[in-house]
Design a protein around this motif. Structure first.
Motif, PDB file in Angstrom:
ATOM      1  N   VAL A 248       0.855  -1.181   0.000  1.00 17.75           N
ATOM      2  CA  VAL A 248       0.000   0.000   0.000  1.00 17.75           C
ATOM      3  C   VAL A 248       0.895   1.237   0.000  1.00 17.75           C
ATOM      4  O   VAL A 248       1.797   1.356   0.829  1.00 17.75           O
ATOM      5  CB  VAL A 248      -0.922   0.014   1.237  1.00 17.75           C
ATOM      6  N   THR A 249       0.650   2.140  -0.927  1.00 17.47           N
ATOM      7  CA  THR A 249       1.506   3.309  -1.056  1.00 17.47           C
ATOM      8  C   THR A 249       1.409   4.253   0.143  1.00 17.47           C
ATOM      9  O   THR A 249       0.333   4.448   0.721  1.00 17.47           O
ATOM     10  CB  THR A 249       1.169   4.103  -2.331  1.00 17.47           C
ATOM     11  N   ASN A 250       2.549   4.815   0.486  1.00 17.82           N
ATOM     12  CA  ASN A 250       2.599   5.884   1.476  1.00 17.82           C
ATOM     13  C   ASN A 250       2.751   7.240   0.793  1.00 17.82           C
ATOM     14  O   ASN A 250       2.848   8.270   1.470  1.00 17.82           O
ATOM     15  CB  ASN A 250       3.774   5.663   2.434  1.00 17.82           C
ATOM     16  N   GLN A 251       2.808   7.218  -0.545  1.00 22.74           N
ATOM     17  CA  GLN A 251       2.980   8.440  -1.331  1.00 22.74           C
ATOM     18  C   GLN A 251       1.932   8.471  -2.448  1.00 22.74           C
ATOM     19  O   GLN A 251       2.279   8.467  -3.625  1.00 22.74           O
ATOM     20  CB  GLN A 251       4.400   8.486  -1.922  1.00 22.74           C
TER      21      GLN A 251
ATOM     22  N   ALA B 150      -2.696  12.473  -3.491  1.00 18.56           N
ATOM     23  CA  ALA B 150      -2.580  12.992  -2.125  1.00 18.56           C
ATOM     24  C   ALA B 150      -3.440  14.235  -1.927  1.00 18.56           C
ATOM     25  O   ALA B 150      -3.459  15.136  -2.772  1.00 18.56           O
ATOM     26  CB  ALA B 150      -1.119  13.312  -1.816  1.00 18.56           C
TER      27      ALA B 150
ATOM     28  N   THR C  82      -8.839  10.716   2.209  1.00 17.81           N
ATOM     29  CA  THR C  82      -8.047  10.375   3.393  1.00 17.81           C
ATOM     30  C   THR C  82      -7.886   8.876   3.595  1.00 17.81           C
ATOM     31  O   THR C  82      -6.871   8.427   4.112  1.00 17.81           O
ATOM     32  CB  THR C  82      -8.694  10.979   4.648  1.00 17.81           C
TER      33      THR C  82
ATOM     34  N   ASN D  93      -7.095   5.026   3.034  1.00 19.18           N
ATOM     35  CA  ASN D  93      -6.172   4.254   2.212  1.00 19.18           C
ATOM     36  C   ASN D  93      -6.056   2.858   2.825  1.00 19.18           C
ATOM     37  O   ASN D  93      -6.251   2.667   4.021  1.00 19.18           O
ATOM     38  CB  ASN D  93      -4.795   4.918   2.143  1.00 19.18           C
TER      39      ASN D  93
ATOM     40  N   SER E  41      -4.480   2.838  -3.496  1.00 14.60           N
ATOM     41  CA  SER E  41      -3.385   2.246  -2.728  1.00 14.60           C
ATOM     42  C   SER E  41      -2.230   1.749  -3.589  1.00 14.60           C
ATOM     43  O   SER E  41      -1.126   1.524  -3.083  1.00 14.60           O
ATOM     44  CB  SER E  41      -3.902   1.089  -1.869  1.00 14.60           C
TER      45      SER E  41
ATOM     46  N   GLY F 156       1.561   5.088  -6.228  1.00 18.94           N
ATOM     47  CA  GLY F 156       2.563   5.915  -5.596  1.00 18.94           C
ATOM     48  C   GLY F 156       3.934   5.490  -6.071  1.00 18.94           C
ATOM     49  O   GLY F 156       4.142   4.337  -6.472  1.00 18.94           O
TER      50      GLY F 156
ATOM     51  N   ASP G 100       6.475   4.819  -4.454  1.00 18.79           N
ATOM     52  CA  ASP G 100       7.060   3.767  -3.634  1.00 18.79           C
ATOM     53  C   ASP G 100       6.579   2.384  -4.063  1.00 18.79           C
ATOM     54  O   ASP G 100       7.185   1.372  -3.700  1.00 18.79           O
ATOM     55  CB  ASP G 100       6.761   3.998  -2.150  1.00 18.79           C
TER      56      ASP G 100
END
Length: 224
Positions: free
Chosen positions: A124-127, A131, A135, A137, A144, A147, A149
């Motif tokens: 799951v992307t953190n970036q 964005a 909110t 994810n 998800s 990103g 990453d």
């Protein structure tokens, strides 16, 4: 360059057939002859060009290669074996139900395909690319996947390859413009495979015709 002129001059002395004598096969053979003649010249240029003229020769070579189809154009990519496995599994689901009766299962479907293809490491992307647009994810969210990453994120459809994951914005709900709300697997030629609703089976369909008001994003996972 003398070799090029000699090849061109020699062709002038060939007897020309009348229009009635020139068959389709003859025309095709003539084209093929010239195609390989040009390819031969390209190779000769590569071998005999001095180092100082390499850049100019290389530019000419790329243009000729593109014209006669000897090699892929600069920047072309190929589908990885991992992506091929993913696409094969996705195609096996077309026309079949995936968790019928359950809503919002597009991301669940894609993660199931990745698991069937023995692809690990797509988390799951953190970036998230979108964005600020939403909110929530998690693994069941279409966003998800999208990103840097997770993989290479692309918005130019000319860069998409079979097996890439396709995200679409604003397919439902009242989220801000640009929120990714749907995901599927790219097939090629502007089509993808997705599981969209609780009441219909998995489909392969044209992206633009099916979602004309959505922006299209793709990600090519690093594990590919």
């Amino acid at each position: 360059m003398r070799i090029i002129f000699e090849i061109g001059e020699s062709s002038k002395h060939r007897p020309q057939a009348s229009v009635n004598q020139l068959s389709t096969d003859d025309a095709s053979q003539s084209f093929d002859d010239w195609k390989y003649a040009i390819a031969s010249v390209v190779l000769v240029v590569l071998m005999v060009s001095p180092a100082s003229g390499w850049l100019d020769s290389l530019t000419i070579v790329h243009k000729l290669q593109s014209m006669v189809g000897i090699l892929p154009q600069k920047g072309a990519s190929t589908t990885s074996p991992v992506a091929v496995r993913v696409l094969k599994r996705a195609r096996a689901w077309v026309g079949r139900d995936f968790k019928p009766g359950e809503s919002e299962r597009c991301a669940d479907f894609v993660r199931n395909i990745l698991a069937e293809a023995f692809v690990e490491g797509v988390g799951v992307t953190n970036q998230p690319w979108d964005a600020g647009k939403q909110t929530n994810n998690g693994e069941l969210m279409a966003r998800s996947f999208f990103g840097s990453d997770i993989g290479k994120v692309m918005t130019d459809q000319n860069q998409f390859l079979p097996g890439d994951l396709i995200g679409l914005t604003n397919t439902y709900g009242s989220l801000p413009t640009g929120a990714i709300t749907h995901v599927g697997i790219y097939v090629g030629n502007g089509e993808f495979i997705d599981r969209s609703t609780r009441s219909e089976p998995v489909k392969q369909r044209n992206i633009r015709r099916s979602f004309p008001n959505s922006r299209v994003i793709a990600v090519r996972p690093h594990v590919y």
